[in-house]
Design a protein around this motif. Structure first.
Motif, short mmCIF file in Angstrom:
data_model
loop_
_atom_site.label_atom_id
_atom_site.label_comp_id
_atom_site.label_asym_id
_atom_site.label_seq_id
_atom_site.Cartn_x
_atom_site.Cartn_y
_atom_site.Cartn_z
N SER A 1 39.40 40.56 38.25
CA SER A 1 39.17 41.63 39.23
C SER A 1 38.77 42.94 38.53
N GLY B 1 38.80 46.62 37.10
CA GLY B 1 39.86 47.50 36.64
C GLY B 1 40.46 47.09 35.31
N GLY C 1 34.10 47.37 35.40
CA GLY C 1 34.23 48.62 36.14
C GLY C 1 35.60 48.78 36.75
N LEU D 1 49.53 53.81 33.73
CA LEU D 1 49.82 52.40 34.01
C LEU D 1 51.29 52.11 33.71
N VAL E 1 49.42 51.66 39.14
CA VAL E 1 48.12 52.04 38.57
C VAL E 1 47.78 53.47 38.98
N LYS F 1 44.90 55.22 37.36
CA LYS F 1 43.80 55.39 36.42
C LYS F 1 42.79 56.42 36.92
N SER G 1 49.65 47.01 42.48
CA SER G 1 48.90 45.75 42.52
C SER G 1 49.92 44.62 42.69
N GLY G 2 49.47 43.40 42.52
CA GLY G 2 50.38 42.26 42.44
C GLY G 2 50.96 41.84 43.78
N GLY H 1 44.56 39.80 45.17
CA GLY H 1 45.86 40.44 45.45
C GLY H 1 47.01 39.47 45.36
N GLN I 1 39.98 36.54 42.89
CA GLN I 1 40.08 37.36 41.67
C GLN I 1 41.54 37.71 41.40
N THR J 1 46.94 41.07 37.92
CA THR J 1 48.38 41.20 37.69
C THR J 1 49.04 39.87 37.36
C1 LIG Z 1 45.22 48.30 35.93
C2 LIG Z 1 44.41 48.12 37.17
C3 LIG Z 1 43.25 48.87 37.34
C4 LIG Z 1 42.48 48.71 38.49
N1 LIG Z 1 41.31 49.40 38.62
C5 LIG Z 1 40.46 49.09 39.63
C6 LIG Z 1 39.15 49.62 39.66
O1 LIG Z 1 38.74 50.40 38.79
N2 LIG Z 1 38.34 49.25 40.70
C7 LIG Z 1 38.75 48.38 41.68
O2 LIG Z 1 37.96 48.06 42.57
N3 LIG Z 1 39.98 47.86 41.66
C8 LIG Z 1 40.84 48.18 40.67
N4 LIG Z 1 42.09 47.61 40.63
C9 LIG Z 1 42.52 46.73 41.72
C10 LIG Z 1 42.29 45.26 41.35
O3 LIG Z 1 40.91 45.01 41.18
C11 LIG Z 1 42.84 44.31 42.44
O4 LIG Z 1 42.13 44.56 43.61
C12 LIG Z 1 44.32 44.50 42.68
O5 LIG Z 1 45.00 44.77 41.47
C13 LIG Z 1 44.94 43.29 43.33
O6 LIG Z 1 44.84 42.15 42.50
P1 LIG Z 1 46.05 41.64 41.54
O7 LIG Z 1 47.27 41.63 42.37
O8 LIG Z 1 45.62 40.29 41.08
O9 LIG Z 1 46.13 42.62 40.41
C14 LIG Z 1 42.90 47.80 39.51
C15 LIG Z 1 44.09 47.08 39.33
C16 LIG Z 1 44.84 47.21 38.19
C17 LIG Z 1 46.10 46.40 38.03
#
Ligand SMILES: Cc1cc2nc3c(=O)[nH]c(=O)nc-3n(C[C@H](O)[C@H](O)[C@H](O)COP(=O)(O)O)c2cc1C
Length: 356
Positions: free
Chosen positions: A76, A78, A100, A115, A126, A128, A284-285, A313, A333, A336
């Protein structure tokens, strides 16, 4: 190999993760990025990583919007925000990856800490704020590279004050134009309208503003698919209005979704909720799991095959990925889950999907 993935999983849970989780999360991420970039630079280290971690099976191949994915599990946006890991991620077992979010102008990121981890909630905090080297620098990094899996570029607005919406739209479309004119061999775009931790707010979660942005993006006549990265905390009616705006454009699909900023989110452990109230950032997560799933289902129910859906997610296992696909996602995608379970997770998920 199943055997080496099992060893990796046990060592990660019992040795590496307890050690890493005592260190500053952003520093660990930076070190992993450097190590991953190094491994990706050499054929033998790529091959060894692939033998140890990846799972390949032709039954997992998917063709979506004309792009061929070796498997439906992607990294994903980030994690690889400046495009340093495109050479190693295929060896880890990913079927695609997003670079990105890239912004037109560079931004050093919000004031640290940017973070952190909430292990009780299986989440990352997050903050950032679109940390990015900027479009020109990222294009320079990616130019000349061959990609063995589809690579997408996530584009968002520069994190600064804009005097008008028109100027902000121009900032975003300029980044698209730069990538379109570049020699980077990417396969798709994500348009990120849902970053909850920038100072610019989320102007494009207003359906009227979103329509204006999408009209400007459509005018660029981009041939590659563009996927809209959606917020997950809005009411159902609001989400449907955004989907209607997307439907009126030629956008290919949607991604559900981004981080949760809802401090009352019931999936967040009560002790973490108290901590979160004193901290900047969004989660996230697992706290994103239920909402992401509900919105994938909602989109499928209302729009059928109109949109490609990417489910993101809270994916921590093969069963989780399968559930997102069952609800209507075409691709999945994660970030976490890999941080909590280890890098062998991608191979584990793909092996599960091939067998179930
Ligand atoms: C460290 C981190 C940075 C992230 N930065 C972005 C980002 O720059 N652009 C974006 O669209 N999503 C960003 N996300 C969101 C993730 O792309 C994703 O949508 C979200 O974390 C849910 O997925 P996960 O539970 O598998 O982490 C970020 C997530 C994390 C954990």
């Amino acid at each position: 190999m199943q055997f080496t993935r099992d060893i990796f999983a046990t060592s990660y849970q019992n040795v590496l993760k307890p050690l890493l989780f005592t260190q500053d999360a952003e520093r660990v991420h930076n070190n992993f990025t450097r190590f991953g970039k190094f491994l990706g630079e050499f054929g033998p280290t790529r091959s060894l990583t692939s033998v140890l971690l990846a799972y390949r099976n032709p039954v997992l191949i998917k063709i979506i919007d004309g792009v061929t994915y070796p498997n439906p599990i992607g990294l994903s946006a980030g994690f690889d925000y400046n495009g340093q890991l495109t050479q190693i991620l295929p060896a880890v077992g990913f079927g695609f990856t997003t670079v990105g979010t890239v912004t037109l102008e560079p931004y050093e990121g919000n004031v640290p800490p940017r973070l952190d981890r909430f292990p009780r909630s299986k989440a990352l905090l997050v903050n950032k704020g679109f940390k990015s080297l900027g479009a020109h620098a990222v294009i320079k990094k990616l130019t000349g590279l061959e990609f063995s899996i589809p690579v997408g570029i996530s584009i968002g607005s520069t994190n600064k004050h804009f005097s008008t919406l028109k100027a902000q739209i121009e900032d975003i479309t300029t980044t698209f134009r730069l990538f379109e004119r570049s020699k980077v061999k990417h396969s798709y775009y994500e348009l990120n309208i849902s970053c909850p931790n920038t100072s610019i707010g989320q102007p494009f979660t207003d359906p009227k503003n979103l329509s204006r942005l999408l009209r400007a993006v459509v005018r660029l006549r981009i041939k590659k698919p563009v996927y809209l990265k959606m917020p997950i905390d809005l009411q159902k009616k609001h989400i449907l209005e955004l989907l209607d705006a997307a439907d009126r454009s030629s956008i290919s699909g949607v991604i559900f979704g981004n981080l949760t900023k809802d401090k009352e989110n019931p999936a967040v452990d009560l002790r973490d909720r108290v901590l979160w109230k004193e901290r900047k950032g969004n989660l996230s997560g697992k706290p994103t799991w239920e909402r992401s799933n509900a919105l994938i289902k909602l989109t499928k129910k209302h729009y059928g095959k109109r949109f490609t859906i990417i489910g993101t997610g809270g994916v921590f296992s093969g069963e989780d990925a399968k559930e997102k696909l069952r609800l209507g996602a075409d691709l999945v995608q994660l970030i976490t889950g890999m941080v909590y379970q280890g890098p062998q997770l991608i191979g584990e998920i793909n092996s599960y999907l091939a067998e179930n």
